[in-house]
Each structure stands twice: as structure tokens, then as C-alpha cells.
Design a protein around this motif. Structure first.
Motif, PDB file in Angstrom:
ATOM      1  N   ASP A  22       0.813  -1.217   0.000  1.00 50.78           N
ATOM      2  CA  ASP A  22       0.000   0.000   0.000  1.00 50.78           C
ATOM      3  C   ASP A  22       0.848   1.270   0.000  1.00 50.78           C
ATOM      4  OD1 ASP A  22      -2.246  -1.572  -0.010  1.00 50.78           O
ATOM      5  OD2 ASP A  22      -2.548  -1.477   2.159  1.00 50.78           O
ATOM      6  N   VAL A  23       1.924   1.244  -0.794  1.00 45.40           N
ATOM      7  CA  VAL A  23       2.782   2.420  -0.939  1.00 45.40           C
ATOM      8  C   VAL A  23       2.326   3.194  -2.171  1.00 45.40           C
ATOM      9  CG1 VAL A  23       5.135   3.247  -1.260  1.00 45.40           C
ATOM     10  CG2 VAL A  23       4.708   1.208   0.132  1.00 45.40           C
ATOM     11  N   SER A  24       1.982   4.456  -1.995  1.00 50.20           N
ATOM     12  CA  SER A  24       1.521   5.295  -3.108  1.00 50.20           C
ATOM     13  C   SER A  24       2.735   5.810  -3.879  1.00 50.20           C
ATOM     14  CB  SER A  24       0.684   6.468  -2.573  1.00 50.20           C
ATOM     15  OG  SER A  24       0.262   7.300  -3.630  1.00 50.20           O
ATOM     16  N   ARG A  64       1.644  -4.138   5.534  1.00 50.51           N
ATOM     17  CA  ARG A  64       0.715  -3.110   5.071  1.00 50.51           C
ATOM     18  C   ARG A  64       1.041  -1.760   5.706  1.00 50.51           C
ATOM     19  NH1 ARG A  64      -3.982  -3.705   2.475  1.00 50.51           N
ATOM     20  NH2 ARG A  64      -3.907  -5.955   2.859  1.00 50.51           N
ATOM     21  N   LEU A  65       1.076  -0.737   4.871  1.00 49.02           N
ATOM     22  CA  LEU A  65       1.429   0.598   5.330  1.00 49.02           C
ATOM     23  C   LEU A  65       0.194   1.328   5.838  1.00 49.02           C
ATOM     24  CD1 LEU A  65       3.879   2.607   5.379  1.00 49.02           C
ATOM     25  CD2 LEU A  65       2.996   3.496   3.225  1.00 49.02           C
ATOM     26  N   ASP A  66       0.348   2.010   6.953  1.00 45.09           N
ATOM     27  CA  ASP A  66      -0.723   2.839   7.486  1.00 45.09           C
ATOM     28  C   ASP A  66      -1.009   3.986   6.507  1.00 45.09           C
ATOM     29  OD1 ASP A  66      -2.391   4.548   8.873  1.00 45.09           O
ATOM     30  OD2 ASP A  66      -1.259   4.457  10.745  1.00 45.09           O
ATOM     31  N   LEU A 327      10.098  -1.226  -7.237  1.00 45.78           N
ATOM     32  CA  LEU A 327       8.877  -0.445  -7.075  1.00 45.78           C
ATOM     33  C   LEU A 327       7.863  -0.928  -8.112  1.00 45.78           C
ATOM     34  CD1 LEU A 327      10.202   3.199  -6.574  1.00 45.78           C
ATOM     35  CD2 LEU A 327      10.024   1.335  -4.939  1.00 45.78           C
ATOM     36  N   ILE A 328       6.747  -1.473  -7.641  1.00 52.19           N
ATOM     37  CA  ILE A 328       5.726  -2.030  -8.516  1.00 52.19           C
ATOM     38  C   ILE A 328       4.473  -1.170  -8.366  1.00 52.19           C
ATOM     39  CG2 ILE A 328       4.395  -4.091  -9.092  1.00 52.19           C
ATOM     40  CD1 ILE A 328       6.635  -5.737  -7.767  1.00 52.19           C
ATOM     41  N   HIS A 332       1.017  -1.101  -5.926  1.00 51.02           N
ATOM     42  CA  HIS A 332       1.379  -0.225  -4.802  1.00 51.02           C
ATOM     43  C   HIS A 332       2.293  -0.982  -3.834  1.00 51.02           C
ATOM     44  CE1 HIS A 332      -1.658   2.527  -6.271  1.00 51.02           C
ATOM     45  NE2 HIS A 332      -2.554   1.559  -6.214  1.00 51.02           N
ATOM     46  N   LEU A 333       3.345  -1.581  -4.410  1.00 43.05           N
ATOM     47  CA  LEU A 333       4.168  -2.539  -3.683  1.00 43.05           C
ATOM     48  C   LEU A 333       5.642  -2.230  -3.877  1.00 43.05           C
ATOM     49  CD1 LEU A 333       4.079  -5.411  -2.196  1.00 43.05           C
ATOM     50  CD2 LEU A 333       4.382  -6.381  -4.483  1.00 43.05           C
TER      51      LEU A 333
END
Length: 480
Positions: A22-24, A64-66, A327-328, A332-333
Motif C-alpha cells: 500500500d505504498v503510493s 501493510r502501510l498505514d 517499485l511495482i 502499490h508494492l
């Protein structure tokens, strides 16, 4: 010597639990990596509405990222590149479309709230700054590349100006600081004296090069680019004569830029294309056939950029030679991928010769005065320490050790360039930072152990929750 070609090197991706979810990831189309890694932290450029930001996460903070995760968000426009200092795991540089370069101090515990105040803001460009690189052996020396027509140097303790004559570029390579190899939008390779700005060599315009990397002890340059038939290709050059390449090889017809990564300890070359789903690896030698294909890592998901863990952060007991952070964007990974040699699970001396450590071999002033030094070497064997081969600089040497404090003004040296109106090369000497003491190093080691334990606790909690759900499901079924 040590690692052999017949040994099978495999790329192994991390499990989903050990990825960063969940990385934007930024949607910028600039040809950069957008990710930088050291043994303590990972920094990833992110997408945001208004201004520019990037994430800084403890390296073991996977999963999972906050959505409310604090960010470094002091730029007024999109961030284009981030790089950790090779000599300070808590100092990171960033550049942006707002024409500035910023230096940030990251707390030992990580970023707990939005970080908006930079330690230093470096102003000297008139257009967006697209790339930054730290000097590999001199402390507090940074290079930046921007889309304007000048070459300038920002130096802390100096305030005088002098003209430079240099080429403009976007892909710098600094072997030991004595020479600078770079490419520009005119697709030519140039070799410069970075102290004077004199252009020493220029390649033929018939070879369209995009990225360049120095091949360590092999004393060659490798470029990636495109042939006259628009095929992606790699090319080897002798830095003493760029009129003709030593070797060239066409790879494929894909349009994405190839990023080269070289491991001087094993003479292995890794090629990863923007938008590609694979990472190729080769063995490079100084004799024909020069470049030998070994294997490739394949994935079903394309990569937007890649970060690389320094050698001192690898798991040497498992035969890990290299580690990428892919970086995918589609998922968002951020996915770690380890390049492994399957051997016994003990430290292998032949796989890990002495390598560059996290101590500078000279100050910025020493480099400016003409001194050239290779990197300070360390052993990757756990518990091993090496003596400093260079004499320590006495504390009373005057200006050589007296850098300006944090609040002082920064001097500017600039000159307009008449060659390729594309980008700029800039040297920046930052104010001195406090050396980490032994106590702090021990604390960082304990902090890493803490994060690992937190990860294990999280996994155990998830397992217990799954068992609890299963137990309730079974109980409900029996009742019905």
C-alpha cells in the motif's frame, strides 16, 4: 577467484509479508529510481496532492502501510530523486521540481510525524533538479543535475566565485572523485575533470547512450542506450579513449531505459529496465568476450524503479550477493529481491572480499585541494573490524576541518554552459555532521533487533487471529 561463473545465481523475491504494501508510488515519468536504501531505512518517492513528499520507513517495517504514515514533505513541488548519504544512515538528500535540493536528518526512531523542516536547503538552480548523487569517498560532497544551462558549485566555507567549463548531464558516475563520467540528452558520453570542469573525452554521436556506470577495478565504463536500429544495447568504453567502444551488444527492442548496476566485489553486472518484468545479470571481465550472460530474474509485474541495499546491509550468511527493492506501481508494492548463491549457510570468505564501508576516506576540502583516495574498506565477516589505512586529520589543521555551522550561508559558484542545453552538474559541500559514536551504533543494532521482534509478534498475532476465526467458524457449524 572466489565466485565462479558455473555457480548458479538466482533471484529470490521476498514473501508478501516481507514486502512494503500500500505504498503510493510516484507517477512521475522521470528516468530515476525513486527509491534509496541503507541498512536502517528505505526511502520511496510518493504521489501527493500539492507539494512533494517521500516516505522514510525503518528497513524492517514491512507489511501493510498505514494510510496516515508520516512523510517527509518539505518540497513545494514533486520530488524527483532521493539518496541516502553513504557515510550517515540518518542523512538523506532529495531534489525536486521546485528547483531545490534539501538535506534531511532522520531521527534514530524514524519519522514519527510529518517532517517539514530540512537541515539545509540548497538553492542554485533555476529549473527542476532531476538527479542527485553523493561522492563515494569524500564526506559532505553532493552532485546534482538539473534542467538549466549552468554548472555551479555550492560550498559551505567559501563565498568566492570562479568560472567553470563543463558539460551538462543527467547520469553521473564517480569512481573515486578524480574523474566524472556522464551522459546528456544529446546521447553522448563525456569524461570530465570535476574540479576544473575540463572536458577530457567525448564519445562519437553515432552511439546513443543513456546511463553510465564505472566498472571498478576493471577500469572501464559501461553505458546503456540504443543502437541506430532503436535496439537497446550495452557498450564498454576505455575511459582513456572514447572515440570507439571496446564492446557493444544489442539486447532487445523494448523502449524502456536500462539501468546498470555493477558489483565491484564479484564483477557482476545487473541490468533492469524501466517497465521491464526482469533483471538480467552478467559477469564482466577485462578480456574478451568481456560480458557473459549468466541468468535473469523474472516477474509478472513491471518495475517503475529500483533501490539497492549497500553491501554492508546484506545477509552474508545466506549467500546474498545483491538486493534490489523493486517499485511495482500496479500493486502499490515495494518488493525486495535477493540475488543468492546456493551454498552452505555460513559466511563465505571468497564471496565477500573487503568492500566499501560507511566511513569517508577524506573531507570535502581535501578533495577540493586535489587529493584522491579510494573508499575505506571493511570486512563483511560478522565481528570483524579493520584499521583506518589513512592517517587521521589533526583537529587543529584550520580550515580543512572547520566547516561552517548549520545556520551559515552557502557560497555559490556558477557558469553558463554552451555545449548541450539540457541539464546541470552541481557539487555541494554540506556542513559537517556529528560522527556517530559507539553507543549510537549499538543502539541502532538494538533498534533493528526490536523491529525484527515486532515483525515476529505481528505475524504471531495474525496467526492467532486466523485460528480464532477458524475456531468460531467450526463452533458455529457444530451448533447449526
Amino acid at each position: 577467484d572466489g565466485w565462479h561463473r558455473d555457480e548458479n545465481v538466482q533471484g529470490k523475491p521476498a514473501s508478501r509479508d516481507h514486502c512494503y504494501n500500500d505504498v503510493s508510488i510516484t507517477r512521475s515519468v522521470h528516468d530515476n529510481h525513486y527509491c534509496s536504501v541503507n541498512p536502517c531505512f528505505i526511502a520511496v518517492v510518493t504521489e501527493c496532492n500539492g507539494g512533494g513528499s517521500f516516505l522514510v520507513l525503518p528497513i524492517h517495517h514491512t507489511g501493510r502501510l498505514d494510510p496516515q504514515q508520516p512523510r517527509v514533505c518539505g518540497h513545494r513541488a514533486r520530488v524527483l530523486d532521493v539518496k541516502w548519504s553513504p557515510f550517515n544512515d540518518h542523512q538523506v538528500a532529495s531534489c525536486s521540481e521546485d528547483c531545490t535540493v534539501k538535506i534531511w536528518d532522520v531521527p534514530v526512531c524514524g519519522v514519527r510525524q510529518n517532517l517539514t523542516q530540512a537541515r539545509k536547503t540548497l538553492i542554485g538552480h533555476s529549473r527542476r533538479v532531476g538527479l542527485i548523487e553523493w561522492h563515494p569517498t569524500a564526506k559532505d560532497l553532493l552532485l546534482s543535475s538539473a534542467y538549466d544551462y549552468k554548472v555551479c558549485s555550492l560550498i559551505g566555507p567559501l563565498s568566492t566565485s570562479r568560472g567553470l567549463s563543463s558539460s551538462v548531464a543527467i547520469s553521473p558516475s564517480l569512481p573515486d572523485g578524480s574523474r566524472l563520467a556522464l551522459t546528456s540528452k544529446d546521447r553522448r558520453l563525456r569524461l570530465l575533470d570535476p574540479r576544473t570542469g575540463a572536458v577530457l573525452q567525448v564519445s562519437s554521436p553515432s552511439y546513443r547512450v543513456c546511463k553510465v556506470v564505472y566498472l571498478g577495478a576493471l577500469k572501464m565504463l559501461l553505458t546503456t542506450g540504443f543502437s541506430c536500429w532503436n535496439q537497446r544495447q550495452i557498450t564498454l568504453w576505455d575511459p582513456r579513449d572514447l572515440s570507439e567502444p571496446l564492446y557493444e551488444e544489442e539486447l532487445d527492442g523494448t523502449g524502456g531505459v536500462l539501468f546498470p548496476f555493477f558489483d565491484p566485489d564479484t564483477n557482476m553486472l545487473y541490468l533492469a529496465g524501466k517497465g521491464d518484468c526482469n533483471i538480467r545479470f552478467y559477469e564482466v571481465s577485462s578480456e574478451k568476450p568481456f560480458v557473459v550472460f549468466l541468468n535473469q530474474f523474472r516477474s509478472q509485474l513491471p518495475q517503475k524503479g529500483l533501490g539497492v541495499m549497500p553491501k554492508r546491509g546484506l545477509d552474508v550468511r545466506s549467500g546474498e550477493l545483491f538486493r534490489f527493492y523493486r517499485l511495482i506501481s500496479a500493486k502499490h508494492l515495494v518488493e525486495p529481491v535477493s540475488m543468492l548463491v546456493e551454498r552452505a549457510r555460513v559466511f563465505q570468505e571468497d564471496l565477500y572480499p573487503l568492500t566499501a564501508g560507511n566511513s569517508a576516506s577524506m573531507t570535502a576540502q581535501q578533495w577540493l585541494s586535489g587529493l584522491n583516495r579510494g573508499p575505506m574498506l571493511i570486512s563483511l565477516r560478522p565481528g570483524t573490524r579493520l584499521a583506518n589505512p589513512y592517517p587521521e586529520t589533526p583537529p587543529d589543521r584550520g580550515p580543512e576541518t572547520q566547516l561552517e555551522p548549520q545556520g551559515c550561508p552557502v557560497g555559490l559558484m556558477a557558469v553558463h554552459n554552451e555545449l548541450s542545453p539540457v541539464e546541470e552538474v552541481t557539487y555541494l559541500i554540506l556542513p559537517a555532521v556529528i560522527e556517530a559514536c559507539e553507543t549510537r551504533v549499538c543502539f541502532l543494532q538494538l533498534l533493528q533487533v526490536f523491529y525484527k521482534q515486532q515483525e515476529e509478534i505481528r505475524e504471531l498475532r495474525e496467526e492467532l487471529n486466523q485460528k480464532e476465526v477458524l475456531r468460531h467458524t467450526n463452533t458455529s457449524g457444530c451448533t447449526d
